[in-house]
Write an enzyme that holds these catalytic residues in place. Structure first.
Site, PDB file in Angstrom:
ATOM      1  N   THR A  87       0.818  -1.212   0.000  1.00  0.00           N
ATOM      2  CA  THR A  87       0.000   0.000   0.000  1.00  0.00           C
ATOM      3  C   THR A  87       0.849   1.260   0.000  1.00  0.00           C
ATOM      4  OG1 THR A  87      -1.762  -1.152   1.165  1.00  0.00           O
ATOM      5  CG2 THR A  87      -1.823   1.234   1.247  1.00  0.00           C
ATOM      6  N   THR A 163       1.664  -4.474   4.314  1.00  0.00           N
ATOM      7  CA  THR A 163       1.568  -4.733   5.751  1.00  0.00           C
ATOM      8  C   THR A 163       1.011  -6.110   6.101  1.00  0.00           C
ATOM      9  OG1 THR A 163      -0.623  -3.687   5.859  1.00  0.00           O
ATOM     10  CG2 THR A 163       1.301  -2.289   6.287  1.00  0.00           C
ATOM     11  N   ASP A 164       0.245  -6.727   5.207  1.00  0.00           N
ATOM     12  CA  ASP A 164      -0.437  -7.964   5.591  1.00  0.00           C
ATOM     13  C   ASP A 164       0.516  -9.077   5.997  1.00  0.00           C
ATOM     14  OD1 ASP A 164      -2.868  -6.795   5.223  1.00  0.00           O
ATOM     15  OD2 ASP A 164      -3.375  -7.850   3.381  1.00  0.00           O
TER      16      ASP A 164
END
Length: 421
Positions: A87, A163-164
């Site tokens: 992101t 980030t996941d």
């Protein structure tokens, strides 16, 4: 060369504002000036509302327009920024509302034009992947790329990542690098860089501050300390977890305090722990196995899930058990079959806080008796990464002892019952 200019806009209302004039993109309105303010946020001002635009000079350090690795030499120590996607390097596609990845690293200077005031910057657009697409092969590639930049004299390396699964990759680098000349700082954002509430600017700025000034040579994650701006935590890469789908402070250190915190306004770092690994020489391995699995136990789980992993050639299985590390009795024969076939089976707890203890209840003792390895308070995701690393770098008979031995701060000596409050 693409130059970024500092400007002051005098509005027809009599007000004025100052910032960095951002170049237009395919998604900006040609009738609007986009200006990045000192606080890191972008603001759009209609051109017909601007009485005067005053140019205050070009920024120190400009970004060459050619493809590949790009450098901004300011005479300060070198920090490498390795872009892998996520992101933080994404934009909103306004025709659909979806977020999509971009490979354009010049976005970094649009995100945080003040980076060149902290360090000389080497930008490496290495890959463009959403983090759910990362594999152990990608960890190997990222480790090699980080080592390359340290070999070229970087005092720290920042890895931009989705980030996941960023906590998987930060753990992977913690195991891959025995020593480093500086920090490896993973950084991401919960909101894309072109959104008003984006956390990308402050996270990235803090990551570069840590890369330059932190005394440790560890793999870590830099993300917002709270939902408010101003402070970014630097979390140890093996004791951190994503805990919320959308909050900007989604990453939390589990069972320990963060390594450090960065005050974004003053661009200063405060060390919060003294048990860090100091900067050293470069020593690493970039090997990870794709024959490790992470399996969450659930009520009614079919033992054939374990059998299937054995039958297709998996060499290590990390189980997320309940409580102290338990599974249903019907799984015991399948787990024993796996171990008898040379598969390393280790136990973690899905409670996240606390630690595995296979001596408390009969079921735990039964698991021990068939050869299941308890992994104390190691986080399940970290245990999976460590299994992948251990399988690739040690002989089968060595893997159990490697898993049980602390390597990169992945286990703590004791668990405080109040730590989760």
């Amino acid at each position: 060369m693409e130059n970024y200019k500092r400007v002051r806009l005098y509005l027809s209302t009599g007000e004025s504002l100052e910032g960095v004039l951002l170049p237009p993109t395919a998604y900006t309105d040609p009738n609007v000036y986009i200006v990045k303010l000192k606080n890191g946020y972008n603001v759009g001002i209609a051109k017909d509302k601007v009485a005067k635009l005053e140019e205050l000079g070009e920024m120190a350090g400009t970004l060459p327009a050619q493809a590949g690795v790009r450098e901004v030499d300011t005479g300060r120590p070198w920090v490498a920024i390795v872009a892998t996607g996520g992101t933080i390097l994404s934009r909103v596609e306004y025709s659909t509302g979806a977020v999509y990845p971009t490979t354009d690293p010049s976005l970094l200077f649009e995100l945080a034009p003040g980076l060149s005031e902290l360090a000389s910057i080497r930008i490496d657009p290495f890959m463009a992947k959403f983090s759910e697409d990362m594999t152990p092969a990608d960890w190997s590639a990222i480790a090699g790329k980080i080592a390359e930049h340290f070999s070229r004299g970087a005092v720290g390396v920042v890895v931009m990542h989705g980030t996941d699964t960023m906590h998987y990759s930060s753990a992977a680098m913690a195991f891959a690098f025995k020593e480093t000349p500086g920090p490896i700082i993973f950084v991401g954002s919960q909101r894309s860089s072109d959104r008003p509430s984006s956390d990308a600017f402050q996270n990235l700025l803090a990551a570069v501050v840590a890369a330059v000034s932190a005394p440790f040579g560890e793999s870590a994650i830099a993300m917002h300390a709270s939902t408010n701006d101003g402070t970014v935590y630097i979390h140890r890469g093996t004791r951190v977890r994503k805990m919320h789908t959308s909050r900007r402070d989604t990453f939390r250190s589990i069972g320990i305090t963060p390594l450090a915190e960065v005050d974004v306004e003053s661009k200063s770092l405060k060390v919060l722990r003294e048990d860090y690994k100091r900067r050293g020489t470069l020593s690493y391995t970039d090997k990870f196995s794709d024959r490790a699995a992470l399996v969450k136990f659930y009520p009614g789980m079919d033992p054939r899930v374990i059998d299937a992993l054995v039958d297709i050639g998996y060499q290590g299985i990390v189980v997320e058990g309940t409580g102290f590390g338990h599974v249903a009795e019907r799984l015991l024969p399948a787990l024993k079959r796996a171990i008898d076939n040379g598969v390393v089976v280790a136990m973690t707890s899905q409670t996240i806080y606390g630690r595995v203890n296979l001596y408390v209840y009969r079921r735990g003792r039964e698991l021990l008796s068939i050869g299941v390895i308890p992994l104390e308070d190691m986080l399940p995701e970290v245990a999976y990464v460590k299994m992948s690393w251990a399988l690739a770098n040690f002989r089968r008979e060595e893997v159990p002892s490697v898993l049980r031995a602390p390597v990169a701060g992945e286990m703590t000596p004791r668990s405080d019952p109040l730590e989760f409050l």
